[in-house]
Design a protein around this motif. Structure first.
Motif: not given
Length: 302
Positions: A114-133
């Motif tokens: 896609l020319d502009n990927y923000t024009e469609v809905w896409a998942p937004s990921l949040k990253l968390i490590d094992g220590t919650y650091g």
């Protein structure tokens, strides 16, 4: 608006009137002399009122599955002293958006970016490590592609543009992101260097209603060799309200103890043995000095 053309229904009319196969429309190759076949080639058709902030509607009254796959490219840093690790990671997520239609898709999804990927809905990921650091993310590339998985829709005479249209309910959207991630990992060094370490990195869809979609793991097991630190194990998933909302990447490292045995333990053991053997010699033997004979001295005299 009307299009007056002598081309057939499976052909595209160039601006100068030349006819080419409709398959050559937006195929990243110039086929019309006036280059009109590669003009206006955005792959997605957005309906009126479409909002990229709204997730895709339910499919058959059920949540939308989001197929997820992780690839660990390499272990960039393994900092044992500071309990930090950095990896190069590729994230792929696939889903259906029934609101959309796609145009002139090619068999290779890399040609359907896609020319502009923000024009469609896409998942937004949040990253968390094992220590919650603290996690440091460096995005290398990001984009949304369309995977051609169906035949085109029947030709609509009400549309003057000669192009193939594809149903969004049958062709997956692919979100692909390349990143370098640095995060904390707790190393248990009691058995060092015969230890095994486990690090965890969790991924959660940010600001998403669990009733609208859930995560699906594409493959049951991922195994990558990392010769300098050990090996990696597969993703696991956690459940919440009977929906998959979070998945976990587990990294398992086994120490190369043979290196330490051959380069540290064995030389140290040999030194201990040599020191112990010296106790078996008579003390007077340490005062003996050897001198070369005159013949040996003359032999080396020019």
């Amino acid at each position: 608006m009307l299009l007056l053309t002598s081309c057939g229904h499976d052909q595209f009319t160039c601006s100068d009137g030349l006819c080419i196969s409709k398959d050559k429309r937006c195929d990243l190759s110039l086929d019309c002399p006036d280059k009109s076949d590669e003009a206006n080639c955005n792959r997605v058709s957005l309906p009126t009122g479409y909002s990229s902030k709204l997730p895709p509607p339910r499919i058959d009254d059920g949540p939308v599955p989001i197929y997820t796959f992780l690839t660990v490219r390499t272990i960039r840093k393994f900092d044992l002293a500071n309990f930090r690790i950095a990896i190069d990671l590729q994230v792929q997520m696939k889903w259906l958006d029934t609101r959309l239609q796609f145009r002139n898709l090619q068999n290779d999804h890399r040609s359907n970016k896609l020319d502009n990927y923000t024009e469609v809905w896409a998942p937004s990921l949040k990253l968390i490590d094992g220590t919650y650091g603290t996690i440091v993310e460096h995005i290398l590339s990001k984009g949304v592609f369309v995977m051609k998985e169906s035949d085109p829709l029947p030709d609509d005479d009400a549309i003057i543009y000669e192009e193939y249209k594809y149903d969004g309910a049958k062709n997956l959207l692919l979100f692909q992101e390349e990143m370098t991630v640095e995060f904390a990992c707790y190393f248990d060094l009691v058995m060092y260097p015969f230890d095994q370490q486990q690090c965890y990195l969790m991924f959660e869809i940010h600001d998403y209603d669990l009733g609208l979609g859930y995560l699906v793991k594409l493959y049951e097991f991922i195994d990558h060799n990392a010769s300098h630190v050990g090996f990696l194990t597969s993703m696991t998933k956690r459940k919440a309200r009977n929906s998959m909302f979070l998945f976990q990447l587990e990294l398992m490292f086994s120490n190369q103890f043979r290196y330490y045995i051959g380069n540290i333990f064995m030389p140290s053991l040999m030194l201990v043995v040599l020191c112990y053997v010296t106790l078996l010699f008579d003390l007077s033997d340490f005062n003996v000095r050897s001198r070369p004979s005159n013949n040996m001295i003359n032999a080396y005299t020019v």
